[in-house]
Motif scaffolding. Structure first.
Motif, PDB file in Angstrom:
ATOM      1  N   UNK A  59     -18.433 -28.843  -2.857  1.00 62.09           N
ATOM      2  CA  UNK A  59     -17.684 -27.670  -2.372  1.00 62.09           C
ATOM      3  C   UNK A  59     -17.121 -26.868  -3.554  1.00 62.09           C
ATOM      4  N   UNK A  60     -16.638 -27.575  -4.583  1.00 62.04           N
ATOM      5  CA  UNK A  60     -16.110 -26.873  -5.758  1.00 62.04           C
ATOM      6  C   UNK A  60     -17.233 -26.173  -6.530  1.00 62.04           C
ATOM      7  N   UNK A  61     -18.398 -26.818  -6.620  1.00 62.92           N
ATOM      8  CA  UNK A  61     -19.534 -26.196  -7.315  1.00 62.92           C
ATOM      9  C   UNK A  61     -19.924 -24.888  -6.619  1.00 62.92           C
ATOM     10  N   UNK A  62     -19.876 -24.909  -5.288  1.00 62.02           N
ATOM     11  CA  UNK A  62     -20.190 -23.678  -4.538  1.00 62.02           C
ATOM     12  C   UNK A  62     -19.177 -22.578  -4.822  1.00 62.02           C
ATOM     13  N   UNK A  63     -17.996 -22.970  -5.318  1.00 66.06           N
ATOM     14  CA  UNK A  63     -16.950 -21.997  -5.671  1.00 66.06           C
ATOM     15  C   UNK A  63     -16.868 -21.801  -7.189  1.00 66.06           C
ATOM     16  N   UNK A  64     -17.889 -22.257  -7.911  1.00 65.01           N
ATOM     17  CA  UNK A  64     -17.970 -21.971  -9.348  1.00 65.01           C
ATOM     18  C   UNK A  64     -17.193 -22.909 -10.243  1.00 65.01           C
ATOM     19  N   UNK A  65     -16.856 -24.102  -9.746  1.00 67.22           N
ATOM     20  CA  UNK A  65     -16.108 -25.060 -10.569  1.00 67.22           C
ATOM     21  C   UNK A  65     -16.871 -26.385 -10.621  1.00 67.22           C
TER      22      UNK A  65
END
Ligand SMILES: *Cc1c(COP(=O)(O)O)cnc(C)c1O
Length: 356
Positions: free
Chosen positions: A313-319
């Protein structure tokens, strides 16, 4: 490829090896970002020290020659930095770990590891044909010293990491001393993150002939790409280590980078104070439980979400953060997040709190 040729490969290499963080390029491309926050690999976000860069430029003049096998300039710089100790160097601390195992462990002999922890000790031990004994930490991830001593009996070498990766947990020098006293084998204390803590174990080297303390230039010194690490080593073991090491292991440019970086204490101190203030902010601002620790990263309990779900979920938000699923001996609901640049830390806090 014909099956008969593939079957030549050793069984351990037909399984999963070291698990790497997802690459920023891949995440940026998959989710359409121009830049992503890179908080999965515990690197120093400040860029290399200018003193390291200058030393590398100077060293390019001699890179047509094989490197100094004794890492003489670097060992000299380490003596200036730490005082009167014996040192060995390697291709990252990983290289040092691998060589130490090669020196001590025959196939079938025991290697003990305090888990959950960094996975490479186990991978390197299995590559040498060792029998790996994983010794669980307590529920709060502290080391049960008596249980460790009992379970590590008969091990040629035992591994303990403080501050521990990925939990951040600190083990006191007194506990390390008790363990080193009780073990017949060698204790390898991994101090990859020790500069970020208030603890200092170096003095133990004067009292224990079976202690190795591993250090790296990859974290606070900002040289992860140079692949250089070192260890405090007992004097009896140093020449044997040299015999077992791959010839000319550490290259000229990495030796120069490390030597230069060790002269830039201002860079080190700036990095440490940046890390400490952000770790404090992670603790006060993150809505998920942040575990206590003393490194440049924290472990966060993401339950009821799994670490994998949260990292995705964080990767999908650029983290980019690290799901801790692949760490042996750990439940599936943790992520590890390191301190990056200010904007990266801010973006992480905003996005993790949106997930709650
Ligand atoms: C990063 C790390 C190392 C070693 O890193 P190198 O880049 O190989 O020097 C060793 N142990 C732990 C626990 C680490 O996190």
């Amino acid at each position: 490829m014909p099956q008969s040729v593939k079957s030549l490969v050793r069984e351990i290499y037909q399984q999963e090896g070291y698990v790497y963080a997802r690459s920023p390029e891949e995440i940026a491309k998959t989710y359409g970002f121009t830049q992503v926050a890179r908080l999965a690999s515990n690197e120093n976000p400040f860029g290399p020290s200018p003193k390291a860069v200058a030393a590398v430029q100077e060293a390019t003049r001699t890179m047509h020659r094989y490197p100094d096998t004794g890492s003489g300039d670097l060992v000299h710089a380490l003596n200036e930095y730490h005082g009167d100790f014996e040192f060995v160097t390697g291709v990252g601390m990983d290289g040092v770990i691998e060589t130490c195992i090669r020196v001590l462990v025959n196939p079938g002999e025991k290697v003990a590891i305090s888990v959950p922890t960094f996975s490479f000790y186990g991978l390197a031990a299995k590559a040498q044909g060792a029998e790996v004994i994983n010794i669980p930490r307590r529920n709060d991830f502290s080391v049960d010293v008596d249980a460790f001593i009992t379970a590590a009996k008969g091990a040629k070498i035992s591994f303990l990491c403080s501050p521990n990766n990925p939990t951040g947990t600190l083990t006191s020098p007194e506990d390390i001393e008790r363990i080193a006293d009780a073990l017949e084998g060698v204790l390898f204390l991994d101090n990859a993150y020790v500069e970020f803590s208030d603890l200092d174990y170096r003095d133990l080297m004067h009292r224990h002939e079976n202690l190795i303390i591993g250090r790296t230039m990859s974290k606070v010194f900002g040289l992860a790409g140079c692949r250089i690490g070192y260890a405090f080593i007992p004097s009896w073991l140093k020449p044997i280590y040299a015999t077992a090491a791959t010839p000319f292991t550490v290259n000229t440019l990495s030796l120069a980078a490390a030597t230069g970086a060790l002269t830039d204490q201002e860079y080190v101190e700036r990095s440490i104070s940046h890390v400490r203030s952000w770790i404090q902010k992670f603790r006060t601002t993150c809505k998920m439980p942040v575990l206590p620790g003393g490194a440049n990263f924290v472990m966060i309990d993401t339950a009821p979400k799994t670490g994998d779900e949260c990292a995705k979920a964080l990767a999908e938000r650029g983290v980019i953060v690290r799901s801790c699923r692949s760490f042996p001996g750990l439940a599936d609901h943790y992520i590890r997040v390191c301190v990056g640049e200010d904007w990266e830390c801010e973006q992480f806090l905003t996005e993790i709190n949106r997930l709650c």
